[in-house]
Design an enzyme around this catalytic site. Structure first.
Site, short mmCIF file in Angstrom:
data_model
loop_
_atom_site.label_atom_id
_atom_site.label_comp_id
_atom_site.label_asym_id
_atom_site.label_seq_id
_atom_site.Cartn_x
_atom_site.Cartn_y
_atom_site.Cartn_z
N ASP A 31 0.86 -1.19 0.00
CA ASP A 31 0.00 0.00 0.00
C ASP A 31 0.89 1.23 0.00
OD1 ASP A 31 -2.09 2.02 0.73
OD2 ASP A 31 -3.29 0.24 1.14
N ILE A 54 2.27 0.58 -6.61
CA ILE A 54 2.26 -0.70 -7.32
C ILE A 54 3.08 -0.64 -8.61
CG2 ILE A 54 0.11 -1.57 -6.33
CD1 ILE A 54 -1.34 -0.60 -8.82
N ALA A 72 -5.58 -2.50 -4.92
CA ALA A 72 -5.10 -1.12 -4.96
C ALA A 72 -5.66 -0.41 -6.19
CB ALA A 72 -3.58 -1.09 -4.99
N TYR A 143 -13.34 6.45 -13.68
CA TYR A 143 -13.05 5.33 -12.79
C TYR A 143 -13.54 4.01 -13.39
CZ TYR A 143 -13.79 2.15 -8.85
OH TYR A 143 -13.81 1.05 -8.04
N LYS A 147 -11.33 0.68 -14.81
CA LYS A 147 -11.53 -0.68 -14.29
C LYS A 147 -11.86 -1.66 -15.41
CE LYS A 147 -11.05 -0.60 -9.73
NZ LYS A 147 -10.21 -1.55 -8.97
N ARG A 268 -26.00 14.51 -8.91
CA ARG A 268 -24.69 14.49 -9.54
C ARG A 268 -24.77 13.72 -10.85
NH1 ARG A 268 -21.98 13.31 -3.99
NH2 ARG A 268 -22.30 11.13 -4.54
#
Length: 305
Positions: A31, A54, A72, A143, A147, A268
């Protein structure tokens, strides 16, 4: 089993590290303490702890590691939007580095923590419609896009380099030690913190949006079940949720209580209206099932003092 857990001092990662250590496994915890959502990080002295990014890990760090649990990531939606270059460097380039090092070091299994945000609204983003692993993707923010790219890297390494990889799409995770800082931290944590401070609970939009909430202990159990499986996975995707959804306004009312105040904030952009998990694939494949009920956990949490 010798394991590496990236993001192991954060919310979900620290729970996984503890469970693995309690069960007698050897754990390397990685981390860099970059998350802004935690007031403190949870390092376990029983683990081999590495404080680094990482992207800075090398093949030597993976020596004798059998399973990598990759948790992470840059997860703050606000930070992802404001700094997309950093988001891709951490989430995408970082995942590539881990996959490459793990493959070269002979790691047996790579388990990636992804997100149900990949589904967005899609054709299933309506109330009461379950999302299974074949649902169309609809990435509504940086985001989710990052992913999805990481999932594709996991599939690529499985297909071209015969690497055993699994991708878990978590729905809304809550539980002890959850992040309660920042505009986009989990709503359950926000409400509990506001309640403890005697402040009005802030609901974004009309509060009728619904979410499938999964307890962190069930996330941990899914990871361990997959790691223990003898099956060879080829970048397969598994949903991890409960199959039950709750509206934000109902959760707010329950936590606030009869005398509590609720304040509404502007809606939002970039957020799905409804999420509901079909987790039958994980059940059928490695006998996993969720055990913790959100409302029971909330009741116990609110009445524990």
């Amino acid at each position: 089993m010798r394991c590496m857990v990236t993001g192991g001092a954060g919310f979900i990662g620290s729970h996984l590290v503890k469970r693995l250590l309690d069960e007698g496994h050897t754990v390397i915890c990685v981390d860099n303490e970059s998350s802004e959502g935690h007031e403190s990080f949870k390092w376990d002295d029983r683990a081999v702890n590495i404080n680094c990014d990482i992207n800075d890990l090398t093949v030597q760090d993976f020596e004798r590691v059998e399973v990598v649990f990759h948790m992470a990531a840059e997860v703050s939606i606000q930070r992802c939007i404001s700094d997309p270059a950093k988001t891709f460097n951490t989430n995408v380039t970082g995942t590539f580095n881990l996959l490459d090092c793990a493959k070269k070091a002979g790691v047996q299994k790579f388990i990636f923590s992804s997100t149900s945000a990949i589904y967005g609204n899609g054709s299933h983003g309506v109330y009461g419609a379950e999302q299974n692993e074949t649902a169309p993707v609809d990435c509504m923010n940086i985001y989710a896009t990052s992913k999805l790219m990481c999932e594709q890297l996991c599939k690529l390494y499985a297909d071209t380099r015969a690497m055993d990889t699994i991708c878990f799409r978590y729905f809304n995770v809550y539980g002890e030690g959850q992040s309660n800082r920042g505009q986009y931290c989990p709503v359950v944590a926000v409400f509990l913190k506001q309640k403890s401070e005697g402040k009005p609970l802030t609901v974004v939009g009309d509060g009728q949006q619904t979410r499938d909430y999964i307890h962190v202990s069930d996330i941990v159990s899914a990871n361990i079940a997959a790691a223990s499986s003898k099956k060879f996975y080829r970048g397969e995707i598994f949903n991890i949720g409960t199959g039950r959804s709750h509206s934000v306004i109902n959760i707010a009312r329950y936590i606030a209580g009869e005398d509590g105040l609720i304040k509404f904030l502007p809606e939002r952009t970039g957020e799905a209206r409804h999420t509901l998990c079909d987790w039958s694939k994980a059940r059928d494949d490695f006998a996993w099932q969720p055990k913790v009920s959100l409302m029971t956990w909330l009741y116990d949490t609110l009445h524990s003092k």
